[in-house]
Scaffold this motif. Structure first.
Motif, short mmCIF file in Angstrom:
data_model
loop_
_atom_site.label_atom_id
_atom_site.label_comp_id
_atom_site.label_asym_id
_atom_site.label_seq_id
_atom_site.Cartn_x
_atom_site.Cartn_y
_atom_site.Cartn_z
N PRO A 76 32.80 33.33 43.47
CA PRO A 76 33.91 32.69 44.21
C PRO A 76 35.25 32.76 43.49
N TYR A 77 35.39 33.64 42.52
CA TYR A 77 36.61 33.80 41.73
C TYR A 77 36.85 32.60 40.83
N GLU A 78 37.77 32.79 39.91
CA GLU A 78 37.98 31.80 38.85
C GLU A 78 39.03 30.77 39.24
N LEU A 79 38.76 29.53 38.88
CA LEU A 79 39.76 28.48 39.07
C LEU A 79 40.94 28.71 38.14
N VAL A 80 42.14 28.35 38.60
CA VAL A 80 43.33 28.49 37.76
C VAL A 80 43.13 27.76 36.43
N GLU A 81 42.58 26.55 36.49
CA GLU A 81 42.37 25.77 35.26
C GLU A 81 41.46 26.50 34.29
N ASP A 82 40.38 27.07 34.80
CA ASP A 82 39.45 27.79 33.92
C ASP A 82 40.11 29.01 33.30
N TRP A 83 40.95 29.68 34.09
CA TRP A 83 41.70 30.84 33.58
C TRP A 83 42.61 30.43 32.42
N LEU A 84 43.31 29.33 32.59
CA LEU A 84 44.23 28.88 31.54
C LEU A 84 43.50 28.66 30.22
N ILE B 1 51.74 33.76 36.77
CA ILE B 1 52.89 33.77 37.68
C ILE B 1 53.48 35.17 37.80
N ASP B 2 53.55 35.90 36.69
CA ASP B 2 54.05 37.28 36.76
C ASP B 2 53.10 38.17 37.56
N LEU B 3 51.79 37.93 37.43
CA LEU B 3 50.83 38.70 38.23
C LEU B 3 50.96 38.35 39.70
N LEU B 4 51.25 37.09 40.00
CA LEU B 4 51.52 36.70 41.38
C LEU B 4 52.75 37.43 41.91
N GLY B 5 53.80 37.47 41.09
CA GLY B 5 55.03 38.13 41.50
C GLY B 5 54.85 39.62 41.73
N ALA B 6 53.92 40.22 40.99
CA ALA B 6 53.66 41.66 41.13
C ALA B 6 52.68 41.96 42.26
N GLY B 7 52.16 40.91 42.90
CA GLY B 7 51.20 41.12 43.97
C GLY B 7 49.80 41.47 43.48
N ALA B 8 49.57 41.28 42.17
CA ALA B 8 48.26 41.62 41.61
C ALA B 8 47.21 40.55 41.90
N VAL B 9 47.66 39.32 42.20
CA VAL B 9 46.75 38.23 42.52
C VAL B 9 47.38 37.34 43.59
N THR B 10 46.53 36.54 44.23
CA THR B 10 47.00 35.43 45.04
C THR B 10 46.22 34.19 44.59
N VAL B 11 46.68 33.03 44.96
CA VAL B 11 45.98 31.79 44.64
C VAL B 11 45.57 31.12 45.95
N GLU B 12 44.27 30.91 46.12
CA GLU B 12 43.73 30.28 47.31
C GLU B 12 42.78 29.17 46.89
N ASP B 13 43.08 27.95 47.33
CA ASP B 13 42.26 26.79 46.98
C ASP B 13 42.07 26.68 45.47
N ASP B 14 43.16 26.88 44.74
CA ASP B 14 43.17 26.79 43.27
C ASP B 14 42.33 27.86 42.59
N VAL C 186 42.56 34.93 43.28
CA VAL C 186 41.97 36.03 44.04
C VAL C 186 42.68 37.32 43.65
N PRO C 187 41.98 38.23 42.98
CA PRO C 187 42.64 39.47 42.52
C PRO C 187 42.89 40.43 43.67
N GLY C 188 43.98 41.18 43.52
CA GLY C 188 44.26 42.23 44.48
C GLY C 188 43.73 43.56 43.95
N GLU C 189 44.40 44.62 44.30
CA GLU C 189 44.00 45.93 43.78
C GLU C 189 44.25 45.98 42.28
N PRO C 190 43.34 46.61 41.53
CA PRO C 190 43.56 46.72 40.08
C PRO C 190 44.92 47.35 39.78
#
Length: 201
Positions: A75-83, A35-48, A51-55
């Motif tokens: 296809p990037y990592e699922l939120v569940e798998d990341w957790l 959630i903090d990475l989302l707030g910083a614009g470092a990632v977005t979440v698409e279809d669970d 999706v990383p942004g710029e390093p």
């Protein structure tokens, strides 16, 4: 302070209703980092999927480690798998970091000087900010705390979360914690059955 650190401090507050399992807390901490990475614009979440942004290199060391561990291949990592991946032993990492920074202090429980030690939030500006955020019923912190059984006083239908991606992360954290509890219950049943076999009729 990050959301994950605030959550750890709230979970460490020695109140009877705040006994949180380390596995549950680790999953929630991984969600807080996301959630903090989302707030910083470092990632977005698409279809669970995350999706990383710029390093990026967050100022916080643990959040920086989280950013460095993001999968940058489709296809990037699922939120569940990341957790589950990031959350492994994450509560221990946060405990060590906060204790090393003086945000947590060890105290003996009970009246005896040789009683068991427990960790409590120290009286620091960062810990006070976490407590203020909690007292203000800040939606993200309250929602994450709720996933590990800490009651914020909010009802389930008034989470206050307005960001769809954040809502998705919190929902996946909740599901992961429920899955972990189901695994615990299954093991308890299996162990009980095994013990009964050995005891015999």
């Amino acid at each position: 302070m990050t959301t994950a650190k605030d959550l750890f401090i709230i979970a460490t507050d020695p109140r009877p209703d705040r006994s949180v399992g380390q596995g549950d807390l680790s999953l929630a901490l991984a969600g807080a980092e996301l959630i903090d990475l989302l707030g910083a614009g470092a990632v977005t979440v698409e279809d669970d999927r995350i999706v990383p942004g710029e390093p990026s290199a967050p100022d916080d060391r643990l959040l920086g480690e989280a950013a460095a561990e993001l999968s940058r291949q489709e296809p990037y990592e699922l939120v569940e798998d990341w957790l589950w991946r990031r959350g492994r032993d994450l509560a221990d990492a946060y405990r060590a970091a906060l204790e090393g920074a003086g945000e947590l202090t060890r105290k003996r429980s009970g009246l005896l000087p040789f009683g068991p030690e427990r960790l409590e939030p120290a009286d620091t500006p960062a810990s006070r900010r976490a407590a203020d955020r909690w007292d203000e019923n800040e939606p993200v912190l309250a929602a994450l705390a709720s996933t590990v059984g800490i009651d914020s006083g909010r009802s389930d239908d008034e989470s206050g979360l307005e960001d769809e991606a954040v809502t998705t992360v919190v929902a996946v954290v909740h599901d992961a914690v429920m899955e972990l509890e189901a695994v615990r219950q299954r093991r308890t049943i299996e162990n009980t059955a095994f013990a009964n076999i050995w005891r015999g009729p």
